[in-house]
Design a protein around this motif. Structure first.
Motif, PDB file in Angstrom:
ATOM      1  N   LEU A 196       8.559   1.882  -6.021  1.00  0.00           N
ATOM      2  CA  LEU A 196       8.750   1.212  -4.820  1.00  0.00           C
ATOM      3  C   LEU A 196       9.610  -0.027  -5.083  1.00  0.00           C
ATOM      4  N   LEU A 197       9.625  -0.607  -6.191  1.00  0.00           N
ATOM      5  CA  LEU A 197      10.670  -1.562  -6.592  1.00  0.00           C
ATOM      6  C   LEU A 197      12.005  -1.119  -6.566  1.00  0.00           C
ATOM      7  N   LYS A 249       0.748  -1.070   0.008  1.00  0.00           N
ATOM      8  CA  LYS A 249       0.147   0.036   0.134  1.00  0.00           C
ATOM      9  C   LYS A 249       0.881   1.273   0.137  1.00  0.00           C
ATOM     10  N   LYS A 250       0.264   2.413  -0.630  1.00  0.00           N
ATOM     11  CA  LYS A 250       1.058   3.551  -0.605  1.00  0.00           C
ATOM     12  C   LYS A 250       0.234   4.572  -0.625  1.00  0.00           C
ATOM     13  N   TYR A 251       0.564   5.587   0.351  1.00  0.00           N
ATOM     14  CA  TYR A 251      -0.201   6.806   0.291  1.00  0.00           C
ATOM     15  C   TYR A 251       0.555   8.015  -0.006  1.00  0.00           C
ATOM     16  N   PHE A 252       0.153   8.973  -0.515  1.00  0.00           N
ATOM     17  CA  PHE A 252       0.826  10.236  -0.492  1.00  0.00           C
ATOM     18  C   PHE A 252      -0.144  11.342   0.204  1.00  0.00           C
ATOM     19  N   LYS A 253       0.755  12.254   0.841  1.00  0.00           N
ATOM     20  CA  LYS A 253       0.224  13.275   1.550  1.00  0.00           C
ATOM     21  C   LYS A 253      -0.180  14.341   0.328  1.00  0.00           C
ATOM     22  N   ARG A 281      13.189   1.243  -4.486  1.00  0.00           N
ATOM     23  CA  ARG A 281      13.452   1.479  -3.212  1.00  0.00           C
ATOM     24  C   ARG A 281      13.459   2.978  -3.007  1.00  0.00           C
ATOM     25  N   ILE A 282      12.971   3.846  -4.072  1.00  0.00           N
ATOM     26  CA  ILE A 282      13.058   5.153  -4.108  1.00  0.00           C
ATOM     27  C   ILE A 282      11.993   5.711  -3.146  1.00  0.00           C
ATOM     28  N   LEU A 283      10.865   4.967  -3.064  1.00  0.00           N
ATOM     29  CA  LEU A 283       9.822   5.186  -2.256  1.00  0.00           C
ATOM     30  C   LEU A 283       9.761   3.984  -1.435  1.00  0.00           C
ATOM     31  N   ARG A 284       8.930   4.454  -0.214  1.00  0.00           N
ATOM     32  CA  ARG A 284       9.074   3.209   0.877  1.00  0.00           C
ATOM     33  C   ARG A 284       7.316   2.936   1.135  1.00  0.00           C
ATOM     34  N   PRO A 285       7.101   1.653   0.978  1.00  0.00           N
ATOM     35  CA  PRO A 285       5.528   1.213   1.030  1.00  0.00           C
ATOM     36  C   PRO A 285       5.178   1.583   2.587  1.00  0.00           C
ATOM     37  N   ASN A 286       3.871   1.943   2.480  1.00  0.00           N
ATOM     38  CA  ASN A 286       3.367   2.434   3.614  1.00  0.00           C
ATOM     39  C   ASN A 286       2.750   0.872   4.410  1.00  0.00           C
ATOM     40  N   GLY A 287       2.699   0.007   3.758  1.00  0.00           N
ATOM     41  CA  GLY A 287       2.183  -1.367   4.083  1.00  0.00           C
ATOM     42  C   GLY A 287       2.717  -2.331   3.266  1.00  0.00           C
TER      43      GLY A 287
END
Lengths: 275, 502
Positions: free
Chosen positions: B73-74, B13-17, B76-82
């Motif tokens: 996400l793959l 899962k990924k959220y953005f603010k 690793r630039i972003l980190r998953p929220n779940g």
């Protein structure tokens, strides 16, 4: 008590994490090397004299100071220009590392947003480039020392150690500020103002012993005071910095680098989203 | 992690603010301290998939559906929220091209900088710098500063670095649209050959054609969830259908909106006419002022023209240089193709030749059962591929491989000498080898033949791709798919009598 707890925490809880991270940064050493090279060579690439400017800049700086402080305002400190330059060059490294390093993550936003690498690499490269500049400037200082009545003494052997301590202090501060700048863009300018005041809180232009002892003690809270006086001891007074000074420098180097790095790692996760 | 899997994504899962009113500056932070609210926008609502080693997967979906986020996400630039992501093997991402390029440094120096950012050691770059330069086709310019490059040259250089990386897993985001057509084809073929070597590829693309050709599997993401996961052909087709129908809906909506606007516009026009009269008065006064302005502008224009001229001259010089290089390249290509033609009389216009040399084909022919050169066969015909080779290193063991591709890039069939005899052929100085396919079981369609001589490590000495196009024909179209198999339908244990439908 708190210190012991903190040490315990560092030694046992995050040790593995730290070692892994250091290993990863080490894996990217070639990137650090190319970024440093890019910064050093890229800056003077178009100029006719090229890399020579890294030597010419401090050369003229010293020449001008010498002229001003021997002919126009003779100072009470003997060989004042040497005193000034042995403090000024290390300070220039520190202030450039911090002043420009604070913006590295933001100014490399494109890279940070699109490619994975340990983000520390950008900051480390920026600080290292400035460090190399300082080393080159020291070549010029040595030439001036040789021609001055002061010459060198065997104390110069301690110089590399002091430089390394200063490097880690500067790295710690820069890591801290470059991470904060991502979240608060004003930080870059605040750092500029901070540095303007900081230079006067460091005994570069004056001698700390000429101050009120109370103020002198307060100035010791400034990590750069110890750094600059260690340089003065070695190059100007030709004496060994006290054991106390060297230990304090070592501790400062470790503590500032760890704290700066810790905060950086803590904030680093959301860089790509914030930029 | 299961063995054999290269990537495992579980319930990510990924959220953005999304800031309602975001201020980066300190003043705004303080002034709007209370207003600094944000909403969590769910970009990925929990997706799971696995990619096997050597598989190539395309992520498709409309803009903003979350496919690029998945790719980030793959990497690793972003980190998953779940959820969790596991990967096995060296990952390389082709998301940003030309990262870290310094305009004042030469192409060669920039290759090193760029590669180091991908985490490649200088030593590794030393080994393949020639490959990179050759791939970019910038031999003549490689020591010029990058600022003198045209944008096409810049992208070619950047792409060449990225694609010459040794990786087990390659992540690609919509960057195949680089350079001219010829270069795109080249990049595409390079990806294809990497895939053949067992690299796992995940690609995000809107070019469904590319996805279909390159990928075994496609994952269609919609609104942060996986809508469909399956063979690329099926998923792409379904996605296209869906897109077309929603496009039509949208067009209808827009048309209705357009009609409403038209009505409003007519009303507004009436009013505007009234206002225009008042305006005319004001305009006359303005005219005087504008005249003065125009004179000033003219002066500036003259100055700019001179500058423009200078720039154009510079550009012309560069173009000329580039043209010469192009000429050279074309000649090279012509020579290479000519070498394909020299080998096979039936050579197809798309034939390409690769390989490290030393042992090479001198003649390749496709023959029918009478030993006549033939490129048209019927189902069930006999087909012989006869090959002559020349070896500069007689005594070396080599394996001979032939393969058949359908014209839509489906690899249909292949056989090699090694598998047949269990052994390699010890080459003589010159020799002859042939393989006869007793019964051509391919269904009607257009095919192309590729032949290859390779060493024990499967590195080709000589590799002729799409060498000869041939066709398989049949009078009646009874079966579908790739190949025919002996079959028989039965009902109630008796053979069906074939008769006309009543």
């Amino acid at each position: 008590m708190h210190v012991i707890l903190l040490c315990y925490y560092i030694c046992f809880e995050v040790k593995d994490k730290m070692i892994n991270r250091v290993k990863e940064i080490y894996e990217y050493r070639d990137m650090i090397y190319s970024l440093v090279k890019r910064e050093l060579r890229g800056r003077y690439q178009k100029s006719v004299l090229g890399m020579l400017w890294t030597l010419l800049n401090p050369f003229f700086q010293i020449l001008i100071y010498t002229f001003v402080f021997t002919v126009i305002f003779p100072s009470s400190i003997e060989n004042y220009y040497i005193y000034l330059m042995t403090g000024m060059i290390p300070w220039t490294f520190f202030s450039e590392a911090l002043g420009q390093g604070a913006g590295t993550i933001v100014s490399n936003a494109d890279m940070t947003k699109k490619i994975y690498f340990p983000r520390e690499v950008l900051t480390i490269a920026s600080v290292t480039a400035k460090f190399v500049n300082m080393l080159l400037a020291f070549v010029v200082i040595f030439v001036f020392l040789l021609t001055s009545p002061l010459k060198f003494s065997y104390h110069i052997l301690l110089l590399p150690l002091v430089m390394i301590f200063e490097y880690f202090i500067a790295l710690g501060f820069t890591l801290f500020f470059s991470a904060i700048t991502v979240y608060l863009r004003d930080m870059e300018y605040i750092v500029g103002v901070l540095l303007m005041a900081w230079i006067w809180a460091t005994p570069i232009m004056y001698d700390i012993s000429s101050l009120d002892p109370v103020i002198g003690h307060i100035l010791l809270l400034n990590p750069m005071t110890l750094v600059v006086s260690a340089y003065h001891n070695i190059l100007y007074y030709h004496c060994v910095p006290t054991l106390w000074t060297m230990t304090a420098l070592l501790l400062e180097g470790i503590v500032f680098a760890l704290i700066g790095w810790g905060i950086f790692v803590h904030l680093e996760g959301n860089f790509a989203e914030e930029l | 992690m299961k063995p054999g899997n290269a990537i495992e994504v579980r319930n990510v899962k990924k959220y953005f603010k999304v800031y309602v009113d975001k201020g980066h500056m300190l003043r705004e932070r303080i002034v709007h301290f209370n207003r600094n609210r944000y909403e969590n926008r769910e970009v990925l609502k929990g997706i799971s998939f696995e990619v096997k080693k050597g598989e190539s997967v395309g992520l498709i979906g409309r803009n903003g559906c979350g496919k690029s986020t998945t790719l980030k996400l793959l990497t690793r630039i972003l980190r998953p929220n779940g959820g969790t992501i596991e990967m096995d093997g060296r990952v390389c991402s082709l998301i940003e091209l030309g990262a870290g390029f310094h305009p004042d440094m030469s192409g060669r120096e920039n290759i090193y900088i760029n590669a180091s950012i991908f985490g490649i050691k200088a030593k590794e770059v030393d080994e393949r710098i020639n490959d990179i330069i050759r791939f970019s086709e910038l031999e003549e310019f490689i020591d010029n500063p990058v600022r003198t490059y045209s944008s096409g040259m810049y992208m070619r250089l950047a792409f060449s670095v990225a694609i010459n990386v040794d990786a087990d897993i390659l992540l690609i985001d919509e960057i195949l649209a680089v350079g001219d057509n010829a270069f795109q084809t080249k990049c595409f073929n390079k990806l294809k050959s990497m895939k053949d070597q067992g690299t796992t590829i995940v690609i995000v693309s809107h070019a469904l054609g590319q996805v279909e050709k390159l990928c075994d599997r496609a994952i269609w993401i919609e609104d942060g969830l996986i809508r469909k996961d399956g063979p690329a052909r099926l998923v792409c087709k379904e996605y296209l259908d869906k897109m077309e129908s929603s496009r039509l809906e949208r067009a209808e909506l827009e048309y209705r909106m357009h009609l409403d606007e038209e009505k409003q516009r007519k009303a507004a026009e009436e009013e505007a006419r009234k206002r225009e009269k008042e305006e005319a008065e004001r305009r006359r006064k303005e005219n005087d002022r504008q005249k003065r302005e125009a004179e000033r502008r003219q002066k500036e224009e003259r100055r700019r023209n001179i500058e423009e001229k200078k720039r154009k001259e510079e550009e012309e010089r560069r173009k000329k240089q580039e043209e010469e290089a192009l000429q050279k390249r074309k000649e090279e290509e012509r020579r290479r193709n000519a070498s394909c033609r020299a080998v096979a009389v039936q050579c197809s216009p798309d034939a390409r030749r690769e390989g490290m040399g030393k042992i090479f084909f001198t003649e390749v022919k496709m023959l029918d059962h009478l030993g006549k050169e033939q490129t048209k066969y019927n189902i069930g015909d006999e087909m012989t591929v006869s090959m002559k080779y020349f070896s500069e290193i007689p005594g070396t063991s080599a394996n001979f491989v032939i393969g058949i591709n359908r014209n839509d890039w489906i690899y249909c069939y292949g056989t090699s000498l090694q598998h047949e005899g269990g052994n390699f052929l010890v080459t003589k100085k010159e020799g002859y080898i042939s393989v006869t396919i007793k019964k051509l079981n391919l269904l009607q369609g257009k095919y192309s033949l590729e032949v290859r001589i390779q060493n024990i490590e499967k590195i080709p000495y000589d590799y002729l791709i799409s060498l000869i196009d041939f066709e398989v024909r049949s009078d009646e179209k009874k079966e579908t798919g790739i190949l025919t198999m002996p079959y028989e339908w039965r009902t109630n244990d008796t053979q069906i009598k074939i008769g006309k439908i009543k």
